[in-house]
Design an enzyme around this catalytic site. Structure first.
Site, PDB file in Angstrom:
ATOM      1  N   SER A 366       0.847  -1.355  -0.071  1.00  0.00           N
ATOM      2  CA  SER A 366      -0.245   0.206   0.021  1.00  0.00           C
ATOM      3  C   SER A 366       0.934   1.232   0.048  1.00  0.00           C
ATOM      4  O   SER A 366       1.649   1.409  -0.991  1.00  0.00           O
ATOM      5  CB  SER A 366      -0.895   0.035   1.134  1.00  0.00           C
ATOM      6  OG  SER A 366      -1.945   0.985   1.142  1.00  0.00           O
ATOM      7  N   LYS A 391      -0.428  -4.384  -3.399  1.00  0.00           N
ATOM      8  CA  LYS A 391      -1.940  -3.738  -3.241  1.00  0.00           C
ATOM      9  C   LYS A 391      -2.019  -2.635  -3.886  1.00  0.00           C
ATOM     10  O   LYS A 391      -1.566  -1.419  -3.241  1.00  0.00           O
ATOM     11  CB  LYS A 391      -2.073  -3.819  -1.744  1.00  0.00           C
ATOM     12  CG  LYS A 391      -3.069  -3.267  -1.204  1.00  0.00           C
ATOM     13  CD  LYS A 391      -3.386  -3.047   0.254  1.00  0.00           C
ATOM     14  CE  LYS A 391      -4.610  -2.554   0.957  1.00  0.00           C
ATOM     15  NZ  LYS A 391      -4.915  -1.197   0.192  1.00  0.00           N
ATOM     16  N   GLN A 395      -8.679   2.365   0.239  1.00  0.00           N
ATOM     17  CA  GLN A 395      -9.790   2.334   0.881  1.00  0.00           C
ATOM     18  C   GLN A 395     -10.343   3.382   1.446  1.00  0.00           C
ATOM     19  O   GLN A 395      -9.720   4.301   1.904  1.00  0.00           O
ATOM     20  CB  GLN A 395      -9.670   0.941   1.929  1.00  0.00           C
ATOM     21  CG  GLN A 395      -9.760  -0.430   1.310  1.00  0.00           C
ATOM     22  CD  GLN A 395      -8.560  -0.746   0.443  1.00  0.00           C
ATOM     23  OE1 GLN A 395      -7.304  -0.209   0.719  1.00  0.00           O
ATOM     24  NE2 GLN A 395      -8.671  -1.362  -0.825  1.00  0.00           N
TER      25      GLN A 395
END
Length: 459
Positions: A366, A391, A395
């Protein structure tokens, strides 16, 4: 026609206001004369009022009543207006609900009735005991599981509390890490600077025997941690340090969790700054900026940033960190959603010109991958290690009333060059597998990934 508003304040003076609505002069003049006489009558004393003809005055007042009644609604009309207003109100509410549910209000109501009926049936008629909270938790979790996205999930209340503590970077406590050692002792780990623990004299390796005169031998580190976090009162600790027993008093307070640590290494007669970032919490960018300035004051000529085992964190935090590193106008990353793709550019006047390397592994994810890809593609730096986790989505979270939350995917992120690394990872510029010697003896000298990075930036 016109409307009359009559307010009788007291016997000495009434107030009569006339609001004209047409030009019917005869009717208006007639009423004005009546008003004039009534006003005069109200101002007279008892003796003077006797000169007026009571019947004539009463007739004039009755004229007012008739006019007033002619301007009001009948009971049937009032009822019709109320019913009409309620119908309009209901239609407005329905329209708003339709807007909020994207036109699916009727369908949603039907679906939720199905869910509610199931819940009511199980909780009222099932022969055994039912955990109502668990029913709700599993229903939400099952709903999100059908999305088939591993990052769209439901997080229960207890897990949410722990999650928020990590990403917020602050918590109520004494400012140290605790763990259970191989002999099952609850042991003090790192002690944070300027924390209640450091000021009270706690040291790494101290063994906790008692908390507030309660024996904690054989308990878990979580037991101790949870007890301390839930109190604001002074705590008494009995700890063992080597063969000495110590009694220490300290009071919990808001503690900032350090997420950035630094070192300086010498290589080829150059000072190289090293920064380890454990998580991208809400305070990491501030810590990063402060620590980087401290390293630069020491005269570093290169920098190694270590994000191994770092699973990510806040997007805006890693953005702020890269903004002070990249030259103005360089792309930090790109975001893609249903509306298209937008590019995030560096806007800061600050920029770094020394070599930078980023250490990564297969857990780096991330925000760690955003940092690595940005240094690689926009800064022209090194990425050392093995392929990252992969990733490539962003979100958001939504807080629920009971303290739990849902986390759901809203966007894809792309590297500055437009690459989507999801399930692929960021490919290092210098692929280096960590040798087994490091696992057996984890020292700086045995860390061949770090040594490679130091060699690259010190050329």
């Amino acid at each position: 026609m016109f409307t009359l508003h009559i307010g009788l304040q007291n016997r000495k003076g009434g107030i009569i206001m006339l609001k004209k609505k047409d030009n019917n002069k005869k009717e208006t003049n007639k009423l004005e004369k009546i008003i004039h006489k009534i006003n005069i009558f109200n101002k007279l004393n008892k003796k003077e009022k006797k000169r007026f003809n009571p019947k004539e005055l009463l007739n004039k007042i009755n004229i007012f009543k008739k006019i007033r009644m002619s301007e009001t609604f009948s009971y049937k009309e009032v009822i019709a207006i109320v019913i009409f207003s309620m119908a309009i109100g209901g239609l407005c509410v329905f329209s708003l609900m339709n807007v909020f549910t994207n036109g699916n209000y009727i369908t949603l109501t039907k679906d939720f009735n199905k869910l509610i009926k199931t819940y009511n049936t199980i909780t009222s008629q099932y022969y055994g005991e039912v955990d109502k909270q668990e029913l709700i938790d599993n229903a939400i979790a099952g709903m999100l599981a059908t999305v088939s996205d591993p990052y769209t999930t439901y997080i229960d209340t207890e897990t949410t509390e722990s999650f928020l503590e990590r990403v917020n970077g602050t918590y109520n406590g004494i400012g140290c890490e605790v763990y259970v050692d191989n002999d099952k002792n609850i042991t003090i780990g790192n002690v944070f600077d300027n924390s209640p623990a450091s000021k009270a004299g706690l040291q790494k390796g101290d063994i906790i025997l008692e908390v507030d005169e309660k024996n904690y031998e054989g308990k878990t580190a979580t037991d101790v941690s949870n007890y301390i976090k839930k109190t604001n009162d002074t705590i008494k600790l009995k700890v063992k340090r080597n063969d000495e027993i110590l009694n220490i008093k300290l009071k919990p307070k808001k503690v900032e969790i350090p997420s950035v640590s630094t070192e300086i290494y010498e290589r080829n007669n150059k000072k190289i700054g090293y920064m380890y970032i454990s998580i991208f919490s809400s305070v990491t960018d501030t810590q990063f900026n402060k620590k980087l300035k401290e390293l630069e004051k020491e005269g570093i000529t290169a920098l190694v940033i270590d994000v191994r085992q770092n699973t990510g964190g806040y997007l805006d935090v890693v953005t702020n960190m890269l903004d002070i590193v990249l030259p103005k106008g360089k792309i930090i990353y790109q975001l893609e959603d249903k509306t298209g793709t937008t590019k995030k550019y560096s806007t800061s006047e600050h920029k770094k010109e020394y070599p930078i390397a980023v250490l990564v592994d297969n857990v780096s994810a991330s925000a760690s991958e955003i940092l690595a890809s940005s240094i690689k593609e926009s800064y022209g730096g090194y990425v050392v290690g093995i392929n990252t986790y992969g990733k490539g989505t962003v979100q958001q979270t939504f807080d629920l009333d009971d303290g739990s939350m849902i986390k759901y995917t809203t966007q894809k992120w792309l590297t500055p060059d437009g690459n989507w690394i999801n399930e692929v990872g960021v490919e290092p510029t210098n692929k280096v597998e960590l040798k087994e010697d490091y696992y057996n003896n984890p020292t700086t000298d045995n860390d061949n990934q770090l040594q490679t990075a130091l060699d690259l930036v010190s050329k």
